[in-house]
Design a protein around this motif. Structure first.
Motif, PDB file in Angstrom:
ATOM      1  N   UNK A 149       0.686  -1.645   0.040  1.00 42.36           N
ATOM      2  CA  UNK A 149      -0.203  -0.021   0.021  1.00 42.36           C
ATOM      3  C   UNK A 149       0.749   1.155  -0.062  1.00 42.36           C
ATOM      4  N   UNK A 150       2.015   1.283   0.077  1.00 37.70           N
ATOM      5  CA  UNK A 150       3.221   2.646   0.491  1.00 37.70           C
ATOM      6  C   UNK A 150       3.238   3.396   1.773  1.00 37.70           C
ATOM      7  N   UNK A 151       2.600   4.475   1.070  1.00 41.24           N
ATOM      8  CA  UNK A 151       2.150   5.646   1.987  1.00 41.24           C
ATOM      9  C   UNK A 151       0.682   5.273   2.388  1.00 41.24           C
ATOM     10  N   UNK A 152      -0.011   5.104   1.635  1.00 40.70           N
ATOM     11  CA  UNK A 152      -1.669   4.494   1.747  1.00 40.70           C
ATOM     12  C   UNK A 152      -2.040   3.717   2.873  1.00 40.70           C
ATOM     13  N   UNK A 153      -2.886   3.341   3.233  1.00 40.23           N
ATOM     14  CA  UNK A 153      -3.729   2.673   4.275  1.00 40.23           C
ATOM     15  C   UNK A 153      -4.613   1.128   2.944  1.00 40.23           C
ATOM     16  N   UNK A 154      -5.270   1.850   1.925  1.00 38.40           N
ATOM     17  CA  UNK A 154      -5.440   0.776   0.772  1.00 38.40           C
ATOM     18  C   UNK A 154      -4.206   0.067  -0.468  1.00 38.40           C
ATOM     19  N   UNK A 155      -4.221  -0.909  -1.249  1.00 42.79           N
ATOM     20  CA  UNK A 155      -3.183  -0.637  -2.018  1.00 42.79           C
ATOM     21  C   UNK A 155      -3.914   0.295  -3.636  1.00 42.79           C
ATOM     22  N   UNK A 156      -3.465   1.789  -3.018  1.00 43.96           N
ATOM     23  CA  UNK A 156      -2.643   2.907  -3.794  1.00 43.96           C
ATOM     24  C   UNK A 156      -2.034   3.768  -4.337  1.00 43.96           C
ATOM     25  N   UNK A 157      -0.578   2.721  -4.203  1.00 38.79           N
ATOM     26  CA  UNK A 157       0.265   3.204  -4.552  1.00 38.79           C
ATOM     27  C   UNK A 157       0.643   2.959  -5.729  1.00 38.79           C
ATOM     28  N   UNK A 158       0.691   1.899  -6.680  1.00 42.35           N
ATOM     29  CA  UNK A 158       0.497   1.899  -8.170  1.00 42.35           C
ATOM     30  C   UNK A 158       0.394   2.507  -9.262  1.00 42.35           C
ATOM     31  N   UNK A 159      -0.673   2.817  -8.863  1.00 41.08           N
ATOM     32  CA  UNK A 159      -1.023   3.582 -10.222  1.00 41.08           C
ATOM     33  C   UNK A 159      -0.418   5.430 -10.294  1.00 41.08           C
TER      34      UNK A 159
END
Length: 431
Positions: A149-159
């Protein structure tokens, strides 16, 4: 006014990371100041740009299909759908403001690029922290399906990471390879390798595929790093099996789950979504369903039937046939604005790429902006909702910066401005 608009523009990328309301306020400030400036000076040349004309026509088509006129079958979503369609214009005005006024100096463009690069670096650092230590700075763990998830709580880092990758990395790589000596060349290779290693470990399929598309465009368009780009592509392909040892959850998400979905795509959640959206378009090819029509009307039983002509059976809500959007910009355009809206949407995207495509062969930042917008405009992709922040915000800030970049003329000093032209000379010296 221009300085205030630049400050708001510099705040916008950080708002896109964590504060959607703050991003909307920053965008609104840029838009209003730009329109006031245009009214005061009488300079409306930007409104005649082909991409803006097509964009306004697409916007009008979506508004017409969202206007509640029951006698014509228009606007089944009511006035809420219409008001959401009405404010779509703010995105087009933002790109025009950045491209034609806010970022009209090299210093302003460099500051804006640095803001985007800081956001990209933050996603990278938090992704690796989560990969190595198990949690990000906020204590969030890897997502259940294996993606970071990177710096987010959900898997939003990739896009956002893959869309911004070339815009932020190519100017750095180009500046490094223009220097004499081996150390800068190795540093340039490290920047490119680290960027793609990050897309791998994040473990989201479509962002990784779009990053590969960007690498192919880079190899074709930017001669100074053509051979290293090809070599990196080969290395990435070889590294995918090794990912199973380095990051098993990322490997499972990126490779095994992809294989399962491709082998039974029609009955996968994405196949169900696309089939359902196509059936809905067949029911209302001209009038569409208005803004967010897929979310509002997808569950209706009349859309269950599937596509018998293609051998695709009925869809099922239990298999994920409905969601808040159809996960493809072009299907969404046809659902929101009918087939006319789809044609105008495609023309708008083509006009963006034509406007950004001039002069990219020797200008790394311009090439990076082109690739960033191309990876959004690419039709064979699973996407977010086109007009909703934060993802729409990343698209239009990249578009605005790309439109602001010079396409010809003398280069600016590479040591000061990362948008500088890099001349592919045998000595490797900056142009």
């Amino acid at each position: 006014m221009q300085r205030a608009a630049l400050i708001a523009a510099l705040i916008l990328p950080f708002g896109l990371l964590y504060a959607r309301a703050g991003a909307e306020l920053a965008m609104g400030a840029v838009d209003i100041l730009f329109l006031v400036h245009a009214a005061r000076t009488g300079d409306w040349r930007w409104a005649r740009q082909p991409w803006f004309v097509f964009g306004c026509l697409w916007w009008i088509a979506v508004m017409i299909c969202s206007t509640p006129i029951p006698a014509l079958g228009l606007g089944p979503g009511g006035w809420k759908s219409f008001t959401q369609a009405l404010v779509l214009i703010r995105l087009l005005v933002l790109a025009a403001a950045l491209g034609h006024w806010v970022l009209d100096t090299p210093a302003a463009r460099t500051r804006f690029w640095l803001a985007l690069a800081a956001c990209e670096a933050w996603i990278l650092l938090q992704s690796w922290q989560q990969e190595i230590f198990g949690v990000n700075i906020f204590g969030d763990h890897r997502w259940g399906d294996g993606a970071l998830t990177g710096p987010f709580w959900a898997p939003r880092a990739g896009p956002p990471f893959s869309h911004l990758l070339f815009l932020t990395a190519l100017p750095v790589i180009a500046a490094l390879i223009a220097r004499r000596g081996t150390a800068p060349k190795l540093a340039a290779a490290a920047v490119g390798g680290l960027g793609f290693a990050t897309t791998l470990v994040i473990g989201q399929r479509m962002p990784f595929a779009l990053a590969l598309l960007g690498l192919a465009v880079t190899a074709l368009a930017f001669r100074p790093i053509r051979l290293p780009a090809i070599g990196l592509g080969v290395l990435i392909v070889l590294a995918i099996p090794a990912l199973k040892l380095v990051s098993p959850p990322s490997f499972d998400k990126l490779v095994l789950e992809t294989g399962r979905q491709v082998s039974h795509f029609a009955k996968s959640p994405y196949g169900e979504l696309y089939t359902r959206a196509t059936v809905m378009i067949e029911h209302a090819p001209l009038r569409g369903y208005g803004f967010n029509g897929f979310r509002d009307f997808c569950p209706e039983p009349r859309f269950d039937r599937g596509l018998p002509a293609l051998g695709i059976g009925p869809t099922s809500l239990k298999r994920g046939a409905c969601n808040i959007h159809p996960h493809n910009f072009y299907l969404q355009a046809a659902l929101d604005g009918g087939l006319i809206g789809l044609v105008l949407f495609a023309a708008m995207n083509a006009a963006w790429l034509l406007a950004l495509g001039r002069g990219i062969m020797r200008r790394p930042m311009a090439l990076g902006a082109f690739i960033g917008v191309l990876t959004y405009a690419w039709p064979l992709a699973s996407t977010d909702n086109f007009a909703v922040l934060p993802m729409a915000g990343w698209l239009f800030v990249m578009l605005g910066l790309g439109l602001a970049l010079p396409r010809s003329g003398p280069p600016e000093p590479a040591c000061l401005y990362p948008e500088a032209t890099i001349r592919p000379t045998t000595t490797g010296s900056p142009a």
